[in-house]
Design an enzyme around this catalytic site. Structure first.
Site, PDB file in Angstrom:
ATOM      1  N   ASN A 143       0.847  -1.193   0.000  1.00  0.00           N
ATOM      2  CA  ASN A 143       0.000   0.000   0.000  1.00  0.00           C
ATOM      3  C   ASN A 143       0.881   1.241   0.000  1.00  0.00           C
ATOM      4  OD1 ASN A 143      -2.854   1.044   0.368  1.00  0.00           O
ATOM      5  ND2 ASN A 143      -1.782   2.143   2.002  1.00  0.00           N
ATOM      6  N   GLU A 144       0.594   2.134  -0.883  1.00  0.00           N
ATOM      7  CA  GLU A 144       1.291   3.425  -0.925  1.00  0.00           C
ATOM      8  C   GLU A 144       2.763   3.334  -0.522  1.00  0.00           C
ATOM      9  OE1 GLU A 144      -1.138   6.259   1.263  1.00  0.00           O
ATOM     10  OE2 GLU A 144      -2.321   6.645  -0.518  1.00  0.00           O
ATOM     11  N   CYS A 149      14.556   4.345   4.225  1.00  0.00           N
ATOM     12  CA  CYS A 149      15.230   3.644   5.323  1.00  0.00           C
ATOM     13  C   CYS A 149      16.739   3.856   5.194  1.00  0.00           C
ATOM     14  CB  CYS A 149      14.899   2.156   5.273  1.00  0.00           C
ATOM     15  SG  CYS A 149      15.647   1.234   6.643  1.00  0.00           S
ATOM     16  N   CYS A 151      19.077   1.947   7.223  1.00  0.00           N
ATOM     17  CA  CYS A 151      19.644   0.953   8.139  1.00  0.00           C
ATOM     18  C   CYS A 151      20.892   0.297   7.541  1.00  0.00           C
ATOM     19  CB  CYS A 151      18.598  -0.097   8.479  1.00  0.00           C
ATOM     20  SG  CYS A 151      18.312  -1.263   7.130  1.00  0.00           S
ATOM     21  N   CYS A 154      20.296  -1.590   4.346  1.00  0.00           N
ATOM     22  CA  CYS A 154      20.197  -0.671   3.215  1.00  0.00           C
ATOM     23  C   CYS A 154      21.586  -0.191   2.799  1.00  0.00           C
ATOM     24  CB  CYS A 154      19.283   0.505   3.557  1.00  0.00           C
ATOM     25  SG  CYS A 154      17.539   0.016   3.592  1.00  0.00           S
ATOM     26  N   GLU A 303      -8.316   5.298  -4.657  1.00  0.00           N
ATOM     27  CA  GLU A 303      -8.885   5.852  -3.427  1.00  0.00           C
ATOM     28  C   GLU A 303      -9.160   7.339  -3.586  1.00  0.00           C
ATOM     29  OE1 GLU A 303      -6.501   5.414   0.105  1.00  0.00           O
ATOM     30  OE2 GLU A 303      -5.822   3.424  -0.463  1.00  0.00           O
ATOM     31  N   TRP A 311      -6.437  13.581   8.025  1.00  0.00           N
ATOM     32  CA  TRP A 311      -5.043  13.982   8.254  1.00  0.00           C
ATOM     33  C   TRP A 311      -4.777  15.443   7.925  1.00  0.00           C
ATOM     34  CZ3 TRP A 311      -3.636  15.547   3.501  1.00  0.00           C
ATOM     35  CH2 TRP A 311      -4.278  14.938   2.418  1.00  0.00           C
ATOM     36  N   GLU A 351      -7.806   7.081  11.882  1.00  0.00           N
ATOM     37  CA  GLU A 351      -8.715   7.323  10.763  1.00  0.00           C
ATOM     38  C   GLU A 351     -10.190   7.298  11.160  1.00  0.00           C
ATOM     39  OE1 GLU A 351      -7.127   4.750   7.745  1.00  0.00           O
ATOM     40  OE2 GLU A 351      -5.644   6.268   7.164  1.00  0.00           O
ATOM     41  N   TYR A 353     -11.956   9.638  12.116  1.00  0.00           N
ATOM     42  CA  TYR A 353     -12.705  10.804  11.610  1.00  0.00           C
ATOM     43  C   TYR A 353     -12.465  11.041  10.123  1.00  0.00           C
ATOM     44  CZ  TYR A 353     -13.391  11.250  16.563  1.00  0.00           C
ATOM     45  OH  TYR A 353     -13.701  10.968  17.867  1.00  0.00           O
TER      46      TYR A 353
HETATM   47  C1  GLA Z   1      -4.145   6.392   2.063  1.00  0.00           C
HETATM   48  C2  GLA Z   1      -4.122   4.937   2.415  1.00  0.00           C
HETATM   49  C3  GLA Z   1      -5.364   4.460   3.086  1.00  0.00           C
HETATM   50  C4  GLA Z   1      -5.911   5.486   4.051  1.00  0.00           C
HETATM   51  C5  GLA Z   1      -6.109   6.798   3.342  1.00  0.00           C
HETATM   52  C6  GLA Z   1      -6.698   7.857   4.210  1.00  0.00           C
HETATM   53  O1  GLA Z   1      -4.458   6.666   0.788  1.00  0.00           O
HETATM   54  O2  GLA Z   1      -3.820   4.111   1.333  1.00  0.00           O
HETATM   55  O3  GLA Z   1      -5.053   3.267   3.748  1.00  0.00           O
HETATM   56  O4  GLA Z   1      -5.013   5.640   5.095  1.00  0.00           O
HETATM   57  O5  GLA Z   1      -4.852   7.247   2.889  1.00  0.00           O
HETATM   58  O6  GLA Z   1      -6.738   9.116   3.575  1.00  0.00           O
HETATM   59 ZN    ZN Z   2      16.769  -0.455   5.663  1.00  0.00          ZN
END
Ligand code: GLA
Ligand code: ZN
Length: 675
Positions: A143-144, A149, A151, A154, A303, A311, A351, A353
């Site tokens: 994910n994203e 890093c 370390c 690395c 998304e 955030w 998350e 909210y």
């Molecule tokens: C990202 C993440 C999600 C979530 C959203 C919230 O895009 O991939 O898991 O945390 O932000 O904005």
């Molecule tokens: Zn590392």
């Protein structure tokens, strides 16, 4: 086939009694796809030797029974606590040299053998177990991807990466210019990661004493995460070769070189979370950048928030209609999906909210739910498959390059105000505001299909790129570049012989000096009788074949050219030696486009965006009203508006309510040129 509609769904975070109600609500909202299993590693693998898929099995069964498609994530975006406890090498080390503890997410060192081992194992188990589910339409790895890093793993891998890239320690000494400050290295073991313990320092952000080292580290870090992606992808492909694989990108995200990644992705997907202060041009530019990653192939909007993002400094509500508007904007720019984070709003942690399709109240009687359901209905019954696969034609390309971004902003001097994305956006926005169709391309992409190529702040001109531009202009292309261009080659070493390096002959200029102005100061120039500001950097240049289109009006360089045009071969090369303002870019680029017979896709009132996508079903003109008041658009080409079914003849007026969207389907007519 239709535009897939849905998004992240995390039933594992909820008691099972709720799932049934979720299914009812998702159906009501016309949702047909869910992204599952994004952050479940801890429960799927409670310890080193145990895997437990019982809950996911149940979820998968329920999803299948309810006729939903699945975007299946591999859960490798956050490691389990036992792993951090037992194998601390999985933890990242920050740029302060301190190893982190277990916490947050996107937290694994990409070069940790532990991470690689268990991420592969999990991907393999998931692929094996769920291969038979024919409702899985895509794999979503991790994910994203992001972060850095520093370390020891690395560091070790960085040395190997450098060895492979440069072959000899002599070459490393050359490309990093290590005789400066007595940095000469004798052995690969002398290489250390550039962080706050070595070359980097904090001063208004992270700066580096050796930008070449920091630049290579940025490349290495992006490559390290890419290797993790490729590792999982290879495994998934072994079991389900026909299921396309992606990961969710983040638009103008500096740390990951998406242009380099795109080749390894089956399709591009990305998460659109503009902040409150951003404008339509910011969102549009990111969509175009994401579409450009795979040469204009449709992408997935993976998304977006249905309402607020938690955030932000303050969670301003998306005004009624804006979620729909931004969804159609994504589709207009090349998306074949409309997806959200997330289906049900969580009750704990950071998350809780953040908006979701189903709010804490737990029913369908919310504004957000209604808007989601209405859009779902519309996509299902009105838009259907009509726009799928649509491509964007453009005669204008804007060049965007991650290496260049890194290098330009690491640079110590001439100005901290140099901001790559901001500079690119000046040009993008000027064209966007006038409804010109734009492709965002990389330095690898072909230029010949474009009438106009703009490369703002091309600070780093990599080996051969000058030749590509030279050939393009010689053959009749029009090229525009700006101040702080052509200075360095790909190692961030200055090209001697005068600025802008290898672009000098193409542009017909020599930049002798550059005056960096503080934010509060400006010079000025006259262009076609009107005055405009010159800010940030003012190049002091000499004409070497080019003609001056405008000159500075004050200071000791008054009368020196600031804007030039050079006719070169069959084409022209323009140079903008400073940062000006929105009205200047609007006027200047409009003049160039008119000279090249490049036309906007439509004439619309201010604030109404017009974008075209074409496929076998026709040419779709998207009209998007970013204002909250009603606007009227004059129709110059007849068609049927697919959301209302209304027919429009030439000369009719289409009325767009505040935040309204319209999609006019017109017969395809082949325009010449463009790509
Ligand atoms: C990202 C993440 C999600 C979530 C959203 C919230 O895009 O991939 O898991 O945390 O932000 O904005
Ligand atoms: Zn590392």
């Amino acid at each position: 086939m239709k535009i897939l509609y849905g998004g992240d769904y995390n039933p594992e975070q909820w008691p099972e009694e709720i799932w049934k109600e979720d299914m009812r609500l998702l159906k009501l909202a016309h949702i047909d796809i869910v992204t599952l299993n994004v952050f479940s590693w801890a429960s799927l693998q409670p310890d080193e030797d145990t895997y437990d898929f019982s809950k996911l099995d149940k979820i998968m069964e329920m999803i299948r029974e309810n006729g939903l498609k699945v975007c299946m994530a591999t859960s490798t975006g956050a490691h389990p606590a036992w792993m951090a406890r037992k194998y601390p090498d999985v933890l990242r080390t920050g740029n302060n040299g301190i190893r982190r503890k277990f916490g947050r997410r996107h937290n694994s060192c990409p070069n940790s053998p532990t991470y690689r081992k268990y991420a592969s194992a999990l991907a393999e188990k998931l692929a094996q177990r769920y291969a038979e589910y024919d409702n899985i339409v895509a794999w979503h790895i991790s994910n994203e991807y992001g972060g850095v890093c520093y370390c020891e793993n690395c560091e070790r891998e960085f040395r190997k990466w450098l060895q492979k890239k440069y072959g000899s320690i002599e070459e490393l000494n050359r490309v990093w210019n290590l005789s400066f400050w007595s940095h000469n290295m004798y052995d690969w073991e002398d290489v250390v990661v550039p962080n706050l313990l070595s070359e980097e320092f904090e001063d208004d952000g992270i700066r580096s004493a050796f930008q070449g080292i920091s630049l290579d580290y940025a490349r290495f870090n992006s490559d390290s995460m890419l290797a993790c992606f490729q590792m999982e992808k290879e495994i998934l492909k072994r079991y389900t070769p026909e299921i396309p694989v992606t990961t969710n990108l983040m638009g103008t995200y500096k740390i990951v070189d998406y242009q380099k990644w795109a080749g390894s992705m089956d399709f591009v997907s990305w998460d659109n979370y503009p902040s409150c202060e951003e404008e339509p041009a910011d969102i549009a530019m990111r969509h175009d950048l994401m579409r450009g990653l795979k040469q204009g192939q449709p992408f997935a909007l993976m998304e977006q928030t249905p309402g607020v993002s938690n955030w932000q400094a303050f969670c301003k509500l998306k005004r009624p209609g804006v979620m729909r508007l931004w969804s159609y904007e994504a589709v207009a720019h090349g998306s074949d999906t409309v997806m959200f984070f997330q289906m049900r709003r969580s009750i704990g942690a950071c998350e809780k909210y953040h908006s979701a399709v189903i709010d804490h109240v737990g029913n369908e009687h919310t504004r957000v739910f209604r808007e989601v359901a209405e859009l779902g209905e519309e996509l299902e019954n009105k838009v259907r498959d009509l726009t799928l696969g649509g491509r964007t034609k453009s005669e204008i390309a804007i060049v965007f390059d991650w290496d260049n971004w890194w290098a330009a902003e690491y640079s110590a001097g001439p100005s901290r105000l140099i901001n790559y994305c901001q500079e690119v956006k000046q040009y993008y926005k000027a064209l966007f505001s006038q409804n010109y169709s734009i492709n965002m391309i990389s330095v690898e992409d072909d230029l010949s299909a474009y009438k106009l190529v703009i490369a703002p702040l091309l600070y780093m001109c990599k080996e051969g790129y000058d030749e590509k531009i030279r050939e393009y202009v010689k053959q009749g292309g029009t090229f525009v570049t700006t101040y702080f261009s052509g200075y360095v080659e790909e190692h961030d070493l200055v090209v001697p012989g005068g600025y802008p390096g290898k672009l000098k002959d193409i542009l017909g200029i020599w930049v002798e000096e550059s005056d960096a102005l503080p934010e509060t100061e400006a010079n000025s120039f006259l262009y076609k009788g009107k005055g405009y500001p010159a800010r940030i950097l003012c190049d002091l240049m000499h004409l070497q074949g080019a003609e001056a289109l405008a000159c500075y009006e004050s200071d000791f360089y008054q009368g020196m050219p600031v804007l030039t045009k050079h006719s070169f071969g069959k084409g022209n090369a323009y140079y903008v030696g400073t940062r000006s303002d929105e009205t200047f870019y609007g006027r200047f680029l409009r003049d160039i486009c008119e000279g090249l017979d490049i036309r906007p896709v439509a004439e619309t009132p201010d604030g109404v965006e017009a974008v075209v996508r074409e496929n076998v079903n026709g040419s779709f003109l998207f009209l998007l009203n970013h204002h909250l008041n009603t606007e009227k658009v004059f129709i110059s080409r007849p068609g049927t508006e697919i959301l209302t079914g209304k027919k429009y003849a030439q000369g009719d007026t289409l009325v767009l309510p505040g935040a309204g969207a319209a999609i006019l389907q017109r017969d395809c007519r082949d325009k010449e040129g463009g790509k």
